[in-house]
Design a protein around this motif. Structure first.
Motif, short mmCIF file in Angstrom:
data_model
loop_
_atom_site.label_atom_id
_atom_site.label_comp_id
_atom_site.label_asym_id
_atom_site.label_seq_id
_atom_site.Cartn_x
_atom_site.Cartn_y
_atom_site.Cartn_z
N LEU A 10 1.71 -16.60 20.17
CA LEU A 10 1.51 -15.50 21.02
C LEU A 10 2.32 -15.31 22.27
CD1 LEU A 10 -0.45 -12.96 21.57
CD2 LEU A 10 -1.97 -14.61 22.78
N ALA A 11 2.58 -16.28 23.00
CA ALA A 11 3.53 -16.00 24.11
C ALA A 11 4.78 -15.58 23.64
CB ALA A 11 3.35 -17.63 24.98
N LEU A 12 5.47 -16.15 22.73
CA LEU A 12 6.73 -15.80 22.10
C LEU A 12 6.66 -14.39 21.79
CD1 LEU A 12 7.51 -18.97 20.43
CD2 LEU A 12 8.89 -18.13 22.28
N ARG A 13 5.46 -13.75 21.27
CA ARG A 13 5.47 -12.53 20.74
C ARG A 13 5.43 -11.55 22.18
NH1 ARG A 13 2.79 -10.50 16.02
NH2 ARG A 13 3.45 -11.79 14.55
N ILE A 14 4.74 -12.23 23.27
CA ILE A 14 4.74 -11.40 24.52
C ILE A 14 6.12 -11.40 24.90
CG2 ILE A 14 3.41 -11.13 26.45
CD1 ILE A 14 1.98 -10.20 24.11
N GLY A 15 6.52 -12.64 24.86
CA GLY A 15 7.84 -12.87 25.68
C GLY A 15 9.02 -11.87 25.54
N VAL A 16 8.89 -11.03 24.54
CA VAL A 16 10.01 -9.97 24.36
C VAL A 16 9.81 -8.80 25.17
CG1 VAL A 16 10.42 -10.74 22.14
CG2 VAL A 16 8.74 -8.69 22.31
N ARG A 17 8.54 -8.57 25.75
CA ARG A 17 8.24 -7.57 26.66
C ARG A 17 9.12 -7.73 28.20
NH1 ARG A 17 1.62 -6.82 26.02
NH2 ARG A 17 1.74 -6.33 23.58
N ARG A 27 8.95 -8.21 31.57
CA ARG A 27 8.39 -9.33 32.44
C ARG A 27 7.43 -10.21 31.49
NH1 ARG A 27 6.78 -4.34 35.29
NH2 ARG A 27 7.95 -3.90 37.19
N GLY A 28 7.78 -10.50 30.50
CA GLY A 28 6.93 -11.11 29.30
C GLY A 28 7.54 -12.67 29.35
N ASP A 29 8.37 -13.18 30.26
CA ASP A 29 8.93 -14.41 30.12
C ASP A 29 8.10 -15.53 30.80
OD1 ASP A 29 9.50 -13.62 32.46
OD2 ASP A 29 11.73 -14.09 32.43
N PHE A 30 6.99 -15.22 31.49
CA PHE A 30 6.44 -16.27 32.39
C PHE A 30 5.59 -16.91 31.56
CE2 PHE A 30 2.84 -17.67 34.64
CZ PHE A 30 3.35 -18.20 35.98
N ALA A 31 4.81 -16.68 30.58
CA ALA A 31 3.90 -17.51 29.79
C ALA A 31 4.80 -18.67 28.85
CB ALA A 31 2.99 -16.55 28.74
N VAL A 32 5.95 -17.92 28.36
CA VAL A 32 6.82 -18.84 27.67
C VAL A 32 7.48 -19.93 28.49
CG1 VAL A 32 8.95 -18.94 25.92
CG2 VAL A 32 7.35 -16.85 25.91
N GLY A 33 7.78 -19.40 29.52
CA GLY A 33 8.50 -20.42 30.59
C GLY A 33 7.65 -21.78 30.74
N LEU A 34 6.26 -21.31 31.05
CA LEU A 34 5.57 -22.34 31.26
C LEU A 34 5.00 -23.35 30.30
CD1 LEU A 34 3.86 -23.24 33.87
CD2 LEU A 34 1.92 -21.75 33.36
N ILE A 35 5.06 -22.55 29.00
CA ILE A 35 4.81 -23.44 27.76
C ILE A 35 6.03 -24.52 27.54
CG2 ILE A 35 4.65 -23.38 25.35
CD1 ILE A 35 2.97 -20.91 25.77
N ASP A 36 7.36 -23.79 27.62
CA ASP A 36 8.26 -24.59 27.66
C ASP A 36 8.44 -25.97 28.62
OD1 ASP A 36 11.55 -24.65 26.60
OD2 ASP A 36 11.55 -25.27 28.59
N GLU A 37 7.97 -25.62 29.84
CA GLU A 37 7.99 -26.72 30.89
C GLU A 37 6.88 -27.71 30.60
OE1 GLU A 37 6.50 -26.82 35.55
OE2 GLU A 37 7.53 -24.98 34.87
N VAL A 38 5.69 -27.43 29.92
CA VAL A 38 4.62 -28.18 29.79
C VAL A 38 5.08 -29.05 28.54
CG1 VAL A 38 2.35 -28.28 28.80
CG2 VAL A 38 2.86 -26.90 30.76
N LEU A 39 5.62 -28.38 27.27
CA LEU A 39 6.27 -29.24 26.01
C LEU A 39 7.25 -30.16 26.40
CD1 LEU A 39 5.56 -26.70 23.53
CD2 LEU A 39 4.20 -28.43 24.21
N ARG A 40 8.07 -29.79 27.46
CA ARG A 40 9.30 -30.99 27.73
C ARG A 40 8.81 -31.95 28.40
NH1 ARG A 40 14.36 -28.34 27.05
NH2 ARG A 40 14.55 -26.09 26.94
N SER A 41 7.76 -31.91 29.02
CA SER A 41 7.20 -33.14 29.72
C SER A 41 6.33 -34.11 29.29
CB SER A 41 6.67 -32.57 31.10
OG SER A 41 5.35 -31.82 30.86
N ALA A 42 5.89 -33.49 27.66
CA ALA A 42 5.03 -34.11 26.87
C ALA A 42 5.84 -34.94 25.98
CB ALA A 42 4.04 -33.23 26.08
N ASP A 43 5.17 -35.73 24.96
CA ASP A 43 5.85 -36.46 24.00
C ASP A 43 6.13 -35.49 22.77
OD1 ASP A 43 3.54 -36.15 22.60
OD2 ASP A 43 3.00 -38.43 23.43
#
Length: 465
Positions: free
Chosen positions: A128-135, A137-153
């Motif tokens: 869903l975030a990637l769908r919204i990311g094309v809007r 100002r839609g990059d915030f949710a994707v950026g946070l997901i990217d940050e969280v997943l990079r810090s996980a295994d």
């Protein structure tokens, strides 16, 4: 997509009637349903006569808050965001509000999302975030997901690598490559398995980058070489040189894909071989059962005009695909013999006829128009008729008009429409005899012009009205 939009609209109606959120939503995992729900509530759903539906703020249900989060009034959306804490089922709408046009709503949604995001929610809501990311100002949710997943295994990321949505797979593989979550062998398998060209290229390049010079890791090379998609196979063939296995590239000189053949020729040359001689030996025997169409194409791709006689001999091969590739090779080498090519217009294989036609179009005026007109007859094969009309049209002038008028009432829909368009676009050229009575007769027989247009064309042709 249409079903998702319909489901979202129906969910909006159910929520407005008081249904529980879980019961109202048809597929909570489908991003399009949440987006459609937001759009339907914003533009269509009203719960009161004056259209000013407002939830009960004292103890709102999830369903009420869902409607409020999609409300057309930004003040209601902002207030609803203050009530979503501890309600994970509403997080998809919070993600959507992170790209809201109203700054107060957007800021509050981003704060709520930053508080609620975990590895699990990041994985669940990434599509869903990637769908919204094309809007905008839609990059915030994707950026946070990217940050969280990079810090996980790597384990939570694995389901996204095989997600049905290619955008999700691209995101997940790019993250996995950058963070080193996948081994070279896993990357090679992903490149071979995935149908998306972006993922194929990304994973293949990363897998090969992980191989050291002279490293011949079969766990990496074999999936690449056996891949169905040409892009991945070509990457594997190119890697054979670095792995010190250049001799194995000979087996790919006859690959069905041109890009793979090109890479194989490069590796063979780097290993001291001469691909063109290999092709010449294989194509020299027209009766060889092992001869494939790819070998013929390969000879045309790296041969020269001295190979023309070998290709001419293959135009009588029993395999129609080999014959077609041979004609295509002659065209690629710019070898033209109108008499020999004309005979191929009667070949029973449509592919051969098409290739011969392409080769003859630049020299169409060298062909006898009467001979071609005979091939417009209804009893001829369709590909022969199409070829004849194409070559007659390339003649231009009066020949083109004769051919087009002959087909204006043809039972074949495509030929008939093509012929009619040709007549409607016809104009006299310098090679049309001025005042030709035949032109006037053909224009009248076509029955495609009104009186003014017919008079105008006759005047252009030098005929009296």
């Amino acid at each position: 997509m249409r079903s998702s939009i319909w489901n979202g609209a129906q969910a909006a109606v159910r929520l407005a009637k008081g249904a529980v959120l879980r019961e109202a939503m048809f597929d909570v995992a489908d991003p399009a349903v949440w987006i459609a729900l937001d759009d339907a509530v914003r533009h269509g759903v009203r719960s009161s006569a004056d259209g000013t539906w407002v939830p009960s703020w004292q103890a709102p249900t999830d369903a009420q808050l869902a409607l409020a989060l999609c409300h057309w009034d930004g003040r209601i959306r902002e207030r609803a965001l203050g009530k979503v804490a501890g309600r994970p089922e509403l997080l998809p709408l919070v993600v959507i509000r992170c790209a809201d046009w109203a700054e107060p709503v957007r800021d509050r949604a981003r704060a709520r999302w930053a508080e609620a995001v975990t590895v699990e929610t990041a994985v669940a809501l990434a599509p869903l975030a990637l769908r919204i990311g094309v809007r905008y100002r839609g990059d915030f949710a994707v950026g946070l997901i990217d940050e969280v997943l990079r810090s996980a295994d790597r384990e939570p990321l694995l389901p996204l690598l095989t997600h049905a949505d290619r955008t999700v797979r691209r995101f997940a593989h790019r993250l996995a490559v950058e963070e080193g979550f996948l081994s070279a062998a896993e990357l090679a398998r992903s490149a071979a398995r995935d149908e998306d060209t972006v993922v194929q290229g990304l994973c293949a390049e990363a897998a090969l980058a992980a191989l050291a010079e002279g490293d011949a890791d079969d766990d990496v090379l074999e999936p690449l070489l056996a891949a169905r998609n040409p892009r991945t196979r070509s990457a594997g063939v190119t890697a054979l040189r670095r792995a010190g296995r250049g001799e194995r590239a000979v087996g790919f000189l006859a690959d069905r894909a041109a890009v793979v053949r090109a890479c194989a020729r490069y590796v063979v040359r780097q290993s001291g071989g001469e691909p063109v001689e290999w092709y010449r030996r294989r194509c020299a025997e027209a009766g060889d059962a092992a001869l494939s169409a790819a070998m013929v194409s390969g000879l045309a791709e790296c041969g020269d005009r001295s190979d023309a006689e070998v290709l001419w001999a293959l135009t009588s091969h029993r395999d129609p695909v080999v014959r077609a590739r041979a004609v295509g090779g002659l065209r690629a080498l710019d070898v033209l013999d109108v008499r020999r090519l004309r005979a191929l217009l009667d070949d029973p294989a449509p592919g051969v006829v098409r290739e011969a036609t392409l080769a003859l179009v630049p020299s169409a005026r060298m062909l006898d128009d009467g001979w071609l007109l005979e091939r417009l007859a209804a009893e001829r094969a369709r590909e022969t008729r199409v070829s004849a009309f194409r070559l007659l049209s390339a003649h231009g002038g009066l020949v083109r008009l004769r051919a087009a008028v002959a087909l204006v009432d043809d039972p074949d829909d495509r030929l008939r429409n093509w012929a009619r368009q040709s007549v409607l676009r016809w104009h006299p050229t310098a090679d049309v005899p001025p005042g030709s009575a035949e032109v006037g007769e053909l224009l009248e027989r076509a029955r495609l012009f009104d009186a003014y247009r017919l008079k105008r064309l006759k005047w252009e042709a030098g005929l009296r009205a």
